[in-house]
Motif scaffolding. Structure first.
Motif, mmCIF file in Angstrom:
data_model
loop_
_atom_site.group_PDB
_atom_site.id
_atom_site.type_symbol
_atom_site.label_atom_id
_atom_site.label_comp_id
_atom_site.label_asym_id
_atom_site.label_seq_id
_atom_site.Cartn_x
_atom_site.Cartn_y
_atom_site.Cartn_z
ATOM 1 N N SER A 45 0.642 -1.334 -0.053
ATOM 2 C CA SER A 45 0.005 0.115 0.031
ATOM 3 C C SER A 45 0.884 1.260 -0.059
ATOM 4 O O SER A 45 0.343 2.333 -0.281
ATOM 5 C CB SER A 45 -0.981 -0.060 1.136
ATOM 6 O OG SER A 45 -0.193 0.000 2.353
ATOM 7 N N GLY A 46 2.128 1.106 0.271
ATOM 8 C CA GLY A 46 3.123 2.327 0.680
ATOM 9 C C GLY A 46 2.828 2.476 2.014
ATOM 10 O O GLY A 46 3.985 3.572 2.538
ATOM 11 N N GLY A 47 2.304 2.146 2.963
ATOM 12 C CA GLY A 47 2.577 2.092 4.410
ATOM 13 C C GLY A 47 3.460 1.541 5.124
ATOM 14 O O GLY A 47 4.217 0.807 4.195
ATOM 15 N N LEU A 48 3.829 1.836 6.235
ATOM 16 C CA LEU A 48 5.121 1.162 6.807
ATOM 17 C C LEU A 48 5.029 -0.238 6.897
ATOM 18 O O LEU A 48 6.108 -0.934 6.574
ATOM 19 C CB LEU A 48 4.926 1.559 8.611
ATOM 20 C CG LEU A 48 5.796 0.795 9.583
ATOM 21 C CD1 LEU A 48 7.101 0.919 9.215
ATOM 22 C CD2 LEU A 48 5.485 1.065 10.988
ATOM 23 N N ASP A 49 3.771 -0.982 7.015
ATOM 24 C CA ASP A 49 3.886 -2.571 7.252
ATOM 25 C C ASP A 49 4.170 -3.256 6.044
ATOM 26 O O ASP A 49 5.098 -3.919 5.768
ATOM 27 C CB ASP A 49 2.599 -2.955 7.830
ATOM 28 C CG ASP A 49 1.886 -2.234 8.915
ATOM 29 O OD1 ASP A 49 2.709 -1.596 9.839
ATOM 30 O OD2 ASP A 49 1.144 -2.228 9.151
ATOM 31 N N SER A 50 3.589 -2.809 4.721
ATOM 32 C CA SER A 50 3.875 -3.232 3.575
ATOM 33 C C SER A 50 5.282 -2.979 2.897
ATOM 34 O O SER A 50 5.763 -3.800 2.362
ATOM 35 C CB SER A 50 2.693 -3.076 2.683
ATOM 36 O OG SER A 50 2.797 -1.608 2.163
ATOM 37 N N HIS A 142 -0.151 -7.798 7.458
ATOM 38 C CA HIS A 142 -0.724 -8.059 8.692
ATOM 39 C C HIS A 142 0.056 -8.348 9.891
ATOM 40 O O HIS A 142 0.767 -9.407 9.719
ATOM 41 C CB HIS A 142 -2.210 -8.862 8.979
ATOM 42 C CG HIS A 142 -3.326 -8.467 7.946
ATOM 43 N ND1 HIS A 142 -3.483 -8.707 6.569
ATOM 44 C CD2 HIS A 142 -4.105 -7.462 8.239
ATOM 45 C CE1 HIS A 142 -4.588 -8.414 6.046
ATOM 46 N NE2 HIS A 142 -4.963 -7.280 6.925
ATOM 47 N N HIS A 143 0.128 -7.800 11.098
ATOM 48 C CA HIS A 143 1.040 -8.113 12.017
ATOM 49 C C HIS A 143 0.506 -8.335 13.425
ATOM 50 O O HIS A 143 -0.663 -8.380 13.300
ATOM 51 C CB HIS A 143 2.181 -6.923 12.123
ATOM 52 C CG HIS A 143 1.528 -5.599 12.357
ATOM 53 N ND1 HIS A 143 0.828 -5.104 13.388
ATOM 54 C CD2 HIS A 143 1.421 -4.553 11.354
ATOM 55 C CE1 HIS A 143 0.556 -3.804 13.091
ATOM 56 N NE2 HIS A 143 0.683 -3.437 11.928
ATOM 57 N N LEU A 144 1.417 -8.341 14.421
ATOM 58 C CA LEU A 144 0.849 -8.946 15.754
ATOM 59 C C LEU A 144 -0.224 -7.670 16.223
ATOM 60 O O LEU A 144 -1.191 -8.201 16.990
ATOM 61 C CB LEU A 144 2.023 -8.979 16.681
ATOM 62 C CG LEU A 144 1.715 -9.602 18.057
ATOM 63 C CD1 LEU A 144 1.017 -10.783 18.073
ATOM 64 C CD2 LEU A 144 2.694 -9.638 19.030
#
Length: 460
Positions: A45-50, A142-144
């Motif tokens: 998406s461009g966000g931190l997680d991805s 998806h993370h904890l």
């Protein structure tokens, strides 16, 4: 409109290798998700997680392609998200699939919430790409902490063990390889590697329920337990393992308690009632059929009740019989079908009928409910195969007087779902057969019969 741009793959990320990097690869291998030859499709998406997810895959030189969805929900910010993903794909020379939707218009058109429509569009996009390009897996970030928020959200809304077990690392070709890592771990990793990412300002708006959990509920819980994520991960693991064991128990009991009959599922009430927790067993069986827990509670309370109770689910109905719970999916209304003298067979919604004309000398008596044999010369064609109706009467074979079909079916102890699907064969206004149950005495074979019309009912 989907645009696909391909580049020769070249990894240029830093070679620093902190603990999260080793743990990420170890988990891919331990869970059988390691694919060094066949490419992964990464949802970025461009966000931190991805962006961290992309970096981890690239650090291990695993073949990847990026998929980006622009939902056009945040104006210029959505365009800047896409721009970052495009620039990153170009810098790393990684294939990119990018698509754009007017999600608000789609939601209005479909009559659903924006969140649900966006989710459906996203996963349909991924599925089409996998089918077209044969990717090994679709990986999301998806993370904890997402898992923790989902747990609290589902708990607040009310759910069973299946609802609080959380997201699974793998569901078919969809994988979530970051589920064991916290948001802080991902943030620290991004800071260490100076990974560029974009903040979604909507994540700060507490009008969204999940954001209220994130910004208000979880901080309060961390006052009680500063290591909330760590202890939650251990709890989540135990819940997930308990769910697996319970699911195995529920599936094994199906072998003993379930049987398929006339397009219905018959569940043995005795086997259900003898379990330590009948309601838990019913929840595992009936939730997938569309029954709410409130309805399942009522069903459990009627395990020892007489027959005749009926319960509605999203996908069908459940009836109580003397010894069984009978589930029937929603079915089409029964229709009337014409039967001509030269017809050899017909197919209704529930069964098939086969017709045969023969001389009496060629026929041997068959005492089987699914076979009807009639004096052909007493029948007037065309016949009607139709649903029985209140007020219908016939003369059951062996009886002198007429009987209402409704009373006949009660006497035969026919369960309600079968009673509702009962059909009759009618000749010039006279019922010659309650199909699968009893012929009419007026059309029986006698000593004076010369020609026989034989009908056999077969399940589909």
């Amino acid at each position: 409109m989907v645009n696909s741009t391909k580049f020769n793959k070249s990894i240029r990320y830093s070679a620093n290798n902190p603990m999260i990097l080793n743990a990420f690869l170890a988990q891919l291998k331990a869970k059988g998700l390691y694919s060094p030859e066949k490419p992964y499709l990464l949802a970025v998406s461009g966000g931190l997680d991805s962006m961290v997810l992309l970096h981890l895959f690239c650090q291990h030189h695993l073949p990847v392609t990026i998929a980006h969805c622009n939902f056009q929900l945040r104006g210029t910010a959505s365009e800047l998200d896409e721009l970052l993903v495009r620039k990153t794909a170009e810098q790393l020379q990684i294939p990119l699939h990018c698509t754009t939707w007017d999600t608000r218009s789609e939601a209005q058109k479909q009559g659903g919430s924006i969140e649900m429509v966006a989710r459906t569009l996203r996963y349909q996009f991924f599925e089409n790409l996998v089918n077209t390009h044969q990717y090994a897996y679709v990986a999301t970030a998806h993370h904890l902490n997402d898992q923790l928020e989902t747990f609290l959200f589902n708990t607040a809304k009310g759910c069973g063990i299946a609802g609080i077990k959380g997201m699974q690392t793998q569901r078919g070709q969809l994988i979530r390889p970051l589920l064991d890592f916290s948001r802080k771990q991902l943030q620290d990793y991004a800071d260490l590697h100076q990974i560029a990412y974009r903040e979604d300002e909507s994540n700060l708006e507490v009008k969204y329920q999940r954001n209220r959990i994130r910004h208000h509920i979880i901080p309060e819980l961390k006052h009680i337990n500063p290591e909330l994520e760590k202890t939650f991960a251990a709890t989540q693991y135990r819940i997930s393992e308990a769910h697996k064991q319970l699911l195995q128990w529920a599936e094994e009991l199906k072998v003993k308690a379930w049987k398929q009959q006339a397009q219905q599922i018959w569940m043995d009430k005795g086997i259900i009632a003898e379990q330590a927790s009948p309601i838990l067993l019913l929840e595992y069986w009936l939730r997938p059929m569309g029954f709410s827990f409130a309805v399942i509670e009522q069903i459990a309370q009627h395990l020892k009740s007489p027959a005749g109770k009926q319960f509605e689910g999203k996908n069908g109905r459940l009836f109580t019989d003397r010894h069984h719970l009978i589930y029937q999916e929603q079915q089409q209304d029964l229709r009337t079908i014409e039967v001509k003298i030269d017809d050899q067979s017909l197919v209704s919604q529930d069964f098939k009928l086969s017709f045969e004309k023969m001389a009496k000398n060629d026929y041997q008596l068959e005492r089987v409910p699914d076979i009807g044999a009639f004096d052909l010369d007493k029948i007037e064609f065309p016949l009607k195969l139709r649903p029985w109706q209140l007020g219908d009467k016939f003369q059951p074979l062996g009886m002198r007087g007429k009987k209402k079909i409704s009373d006949f079916l009660i006497d035969q102890k026919v369960p309600l779902p079968l009673k509702e699907r009962c059909m009759v064969l009618e000749s010039n206004g006279k019922i010659i057969w309650v199909v699968g149950y009893r012929p009419d005495d007026r059309f029986k074979i006698t000593d004076s019969t010369t020609n026989i019309w034989r009908v056999q009912k077969q399940s589909l």
